[in-house]
Design an enzyme around this catalytic site. Sequence first.
Site, PDB file in Angstrom:
ATOM      1  N   THR A  24      10.273  -7.679 -11.649  1.00 10.04           N
ATOM      2  CA  THR A  24       9.607  -8.966 -11.884  1.00 10.04           C
ATOM      3  C   THR A  24       8.517  -9.166 -10.836  1.00 10.04           C
ATOM      4  O   THR A  24       8.738  -8.941  -9.647  1.00 10.04           O
ATOM      5  CB  THR A  24      10.640 -10.115 -11.828  1.00 10.04           C
ATOM      6  N   GLN A  60      -7.534   0.652   4.065  1.00  9.72           N
ATOM      7  CA  GLN A  60      -8.415   0.125   5.122  1.00  9.72           C
ATOM      8  C   GLN A  60      -9.851  -0.074   4.646  1.00  9.72           C
ATOM      9  O   GLN A  60     -10.649  -0.668   5.362  1.00  9.72           O
ATOM     10  CB  GLN A  60      -8.411   1.060   6.340  1.00  9.72           C
ATOM     11  N   CYS A  66       6.344   5.725  19.430  1.00 13.74           N
ATOM     12  CA  CYS A  66       7.567   6.004  20.174  1.00 13.74           C
ATOM     13  C   CYS A  66       8.471   6.907  19.331  1.00 13.74           C
ATOM     14  O   CYS A  66       8.948   6.497  18.274  1.00 13.74           O
ATOM     15  CB  CYS A  66       8.270   4.694  20.495  1.00 13.74           C
ATOM     16  N   GLY A 115       0.826  -1.210   0.000  1.00  7.53           N
ATOM     17  CA  GLY A 115       0.000   0.000   0.000  1.00  7.53           C
ATOM     18  C   GLY A 115       0.858   1.256   0.000  1.00  7.53           C
ATOM     19  O   GLY A 115       0.529   2.250  -0.664  1.00  7.53           O
ATOM     20  N   THR A 116       1.942   1.223   0.724  1.00  6.17           N
ATOM     21  CA  THR A 116       2.828   2.392   0.811  1.00  6.17           C
ATOM     22  C   THR A 116       3.360   2.762  -0.570  1.00  6.17           C
ATOM     23  O   THR A 116       3.356   3.934  -0.963  1.00  6.17           O
ATOM     24  CB  THR A 116       4.001   2.101   1.780  1.00  6.17           C
ATOM     25  N   SER A 168      -3.835  -2.707  -0.220  1.00  6.10           N
ATOM     26  CA  SER A 168      -2.750  -3.549   0.285  1.00  6.10           C
ATOM     27  C   SER A 168      -3.264  -4.950   0.561  1.00  6.10           C
ATOM     28  O   SER A 168      -4.319  -5.118   1.190  1.00  6.10           O
ATOM     29  CB  SER A 168      -2.215  -2.930   1.579  1.00  6.10           C
ATOM     30  N   ASN A 185      -7.088   4.283   9.629  1.00  5.72           N
ATOM     31  CA  ASN A 185      -6.627   3.023  10.205  1.00  5.72           C
ATOM     32  C   ASN A 185      -6.771   2.973  11.722  1.00  5.72           C
ATOM     33  O   ASN A 185      -6.930   1.913  12.304  1.00  5.72           O
ATOM     34  CB  ASN A 185      -5.177   2.744   9.807  1.00  5.72           C
TER      35      ASN A 185
END
Length: 388
Positions: free
Chosen positions: A240, A182, A328, A76-77, A202, A154
């Site tokens: 490929t 999503q 974080c 998806g990114t 994705s 998400n």
Amino acid sequence: MEFHEKDTIYLDNNATTKVIPEVFESMVPYLTEYYGNPSSAYGFGRQIKDGIDKAREQVSELLGCETRELFFTSCGTESDNAAIWSALQITGGKHVITSSVEHSAIKNQCEFLEKLGYGVTWLPVGKDGTLKVEDVENALREDTAVVSLMWANNETGVTFPIEEVAELCRSRKIFFHTDAVQAVGKIPFKLSDMKVDFLSLSGHKLNAPKGVGALYIRRRAKFVPYVMGGHQEKGKRGGTENVASIVGLGTAAEIAGQHVASEQESVRALRDYFEKSVLESIPNTRVNGHLELRLPNTSNIAFCDFEAEAILMELDRFGICASAGSACTTGSLQPSHVLTAMGVPAADAMGSIRFSFSRFNTQEEVDKTLSVLKDAVAKLKNAQPVAS
Ligand code: PLP
């Protein structure tokens, strides 16, 4: 300690989903016997290409688009990055419109574009996480290359008015991209009835493996490849093909299409039962996000008296998987940018947990989770120092 699926209650289906047996079985021949290169001209290669073509039909059917509009990518990114990058190259525009609650796939790319000197408008959301079409309209500029908005968030599951924004952008001749990672397989839609130019999905969010995705490119939309190389995917994406995973994605899409309508009720009922029980039995809890305009499987709950991490650790002791939106950064936990953009106070955001369900979750699992949750908050409350 090793974790096994049978000991796990998996309520983190927005993070990833399991590869279901039908998907795995469809992939196996492409990992064993059918190892030829799909670009090879001989029969053994053409047969592999047939597998990709079938997958393209299956995914296109789920999206309601033409097969020639669907291109496989690595995730998806990549699809997100490719759509925005291409729109910038094609139009030469120096401005992008997105929202303040996007996934890092879009957020980080747009922050990088800002560093390169592009203008980015980060649209605000309301307290319930929703977005106003008029805000998009007011942000449009002469040099806007693309509007990119996620279909469903998400963290909260809140959905954006994609159809309306797509109409607006088309009327202004501006590219519109949606990160539907999503949404695909969780809400039914038909791209041929919509004015979307680019859509990302994705595999691993809909029971296919990780590391495969797709980008819908509307037939008449101009596009330059982001991953350049060979002539694969009709020159739209070099490299490929990840054949087995593409075949798996095709099977997953076909199966998702069989369930997406009924899950609007069944998964929603399980989610609503869970949510109602939490709100009734645990004081100082509330739902983050619009109660109606959201995915049927997602519940983001603020446990305002506690830290999400502490609750999650208790859940984890019983094999229950859910997640916090806090991230974080430089060694300390930061509240989620999504909840912050919705105006959720930092302390409540730090106590917020996302539970995301699937059709594989059972009533028994939900009841067990509710019981563990209640014990966890009672335990944490007892451990808290009494305010003097
Ligand atoms: N966009 C959204 C909304 C997501 O939830 C995710 C994954 O969590 C992505 C993009 C990235 O997808 P992938 O993991 O396939 O790169």
